[in-house]
Design a protein around this motif. Structure first.
Motif, PDB file in Angstrom:
ATOM      1  N   GLU A  25       0.455   9.571  -4.381  1.00  0.00           N
ATOM      2  CA  GLU A  25       1.729   8.879  -4.115  1.00  0.00           C
ATOM      3  C   GLU A  25       2.799   9.162  -5.169  1.00  0.00           C
ATOM      4  O   GLU A  25       3.939   9.482  -4.821  1.00  0.00           O
ATOM      5  CB  GLU A  25       1.521   7.375  -3.984  1.00  0.00           C
ATOM      6  N   ALA A  26       2.482   9.039  -6.435  1.00  0.00           N
ATOM      7  CA  ALA A  26       3.492   9.220  -7.486  1.00  0.00           C
ATOM      8  C   ALA A  26       4.088  10.628  -7.449  1.00  0.00           C
ATOM      9  O   ALA A  26       5.307  10.799  -7.592  1.00  0.00           O
ATOM     10  CB  ALA A  26       2.893   8.925  -8.862  1.00  0.00           C
ATOM     11  N   VAL A  29       6.353  11.011  -4.295  1.00  0.00           N
ATOM     12  CA  VAL A  29       7.650  10.346  -4.511  1.00  0.00           C
ATOM     13  C   VAL A  29       8.497  11.165  -5.490  1.00  0.00           C
ATOM     14  O   VAL A  29       9.690  11.370  -5.259  1.00  0.00           O
ATOM     15  CB  VAL A  29       7.459   8.891  -4.999  1.00  0.00           C
ATOM     16  N   ALA A  48      13.543   5.745  -3.841  1.00  0.00           N
ATOM     17  CA  ALA A  48      12.115   5.832  -4.171  1.00  0.00           C
ATOM     18  C   ALA A  48      11.323   4.867  -3.296  1.00  0.00           C
ATOM     19  O   ALA A  48      10.214   5.194  -2.855  1.00  0.00           O
ATOM     20  CB  ALA A  48      11.890   5.539  -5.649  1.00  0.00           C
ATOM     21  N   GLU A  49      11.890   3.702  -3.016  1.00  0.00           N
ATOM     22  CA  GLU A  49      11.210   2.726  -2.152  1.00  0.00           C
ATOM     23  C   GLU A  49      11.013   3.303  -0.742  1.00  0.00           C
ATOM     24  O   GLU A  49       9.943   3.157  -0.152  1.00  0.00           O
ATOM     25  CB  GLU A  49      12.039   1.445  -2.084  1.00  0.00           C
ATOM     26  N   ASN A  51      10.804   6.478  -0.016  1.00  0.00           N
ATOM     27  CA  ASN A  51       9.801   7.540  -0.131  1.00  0.00           C
ATOM     28  C   ASN A  51       8.395   6.971  -0.198  1.00  0.00           C
ATOM     29  O   ASN A  51       7.461   7.532   0.377  1.00  0.00           O
ATOM     30  CB  ASN A  51      10.070   8.433  -1.338  1.00  0.00           C
ATOM     31  N   ARG A  52       8.215   5.852  -0.898  1.00  0.00           N
ATOM     32  CA  ARG A  52       6.898   5.200  -0.931  1.00  0.00           C
ATOM     33  C   ARG A  52       6.514   4.704   0.457  1.00  0.00           C
ATOM     34  O   ARG A  52       5.351   4.817   0.870  1.00  0.00           O
ATOM     35  CB  ARG A  52       6.884   4.058  -1.955  1.00  0.00           C
ATOM     36  N   PHE A  55       5.387   7.644   2.438  1.00  0.00           N
ATOM     37  CA  PHE A  55       4.032   8.014   2.032  1.00  0.00           C
ATOM     38  C   PHE A  55       3.012   7.094   2.706  1.00  0.00           C
ATOM     39  O   PHE A  55       2.000   7.563   3.239  1.00  0.00           O
ATOM     40  CB  PHE A  55       3.892   7.960   0.508  1.00  0.00           C
TER      41      PHE A  55
END
Length: 178
Positions: A25-26, A29, A48-49, A51-52, A55
């Motif tokens: 995940e990291a 992102v 980023a939220e 993109n998470r 994922f």
């Protein structure tokens, strides 16, 4: 029990494409947050939220419903990018398209050509697609160069609402030889 991801492992000379795992995940992102990479995916840069959440949807929707293959790209055992082959979401394009992106530290090594070639081959040979497409922003010169190197031909040019232009490229499977 988690369903088996719909992403068989693929290998080329230097790359391994495998289903994402939670530990990716990291890096996923970070890839999508890098403006030099993320701006070329889908609608461009997202938070980023977002993109998470994307994922998470890989596991809850794409893999769970076996919609289409999505892979983490690894080079020398390290996360190097993202790849998929899917039915095109574009209303003007009937067929499957490849999507790929590599982290900046993977640029300049010829991995883009290797990756796009692996996806194209998978589409033609494994999925049996007569045509494999790619849609590319007209400003994305490196990706256009990769596709042309692989024998893709440019088709339609689509003017987008935001003022940019999307180019359609197509790889046609070679006819079987008698």
């Amino acid at each position: 029990m988690t369903p088996e991801p719909f992403a068989p492992e693929l290998r080329s000379e230097r790359l391994v494409l495998s289903a994402y795992v939670a530990a990716d995940e990291a890096e996923f992102v970070a890839l999508f947050q890098d403006d030099a990479v993320g701006r070329w995916f889908g609608e461009g840069m997202q938070s980023a939220e977002e993109n998470r959440a994307l994922f998470a949807r890989l596991f809850s929707i794409v893999y769970a419903e076996r919609r289409f293959p999505v892979w983490a790209v690894r080079h020398n055992g390290r996360y190097a990018g993202h790849a998929e082959i899917k039915p095109s979401p574009e209303p003007w394009l009937d067929g499957h398209e490849i999507v790929y992106g590599l982290s900046r530290d993977s640029w300049g090594l010829g991995l883009g050509t290797e990756l796009a070639g692996l996806l194209t081959d998978y589409g033609h040979r494994t999925l049996g697609l007569a045509e494999v497409h790619a849609t590319v922003d007209a400003q994305n010169t490196p990706s256009i160069t990769v596709l042309k190197r692989l024998g893709y031909t440019q088709g339609r040019e689509v003017r987008e609402d935001h003022g940019g232009t999307t180019l359609q490229f197509t790889s046609r499977a070679e006819a079987p030889r008698p």
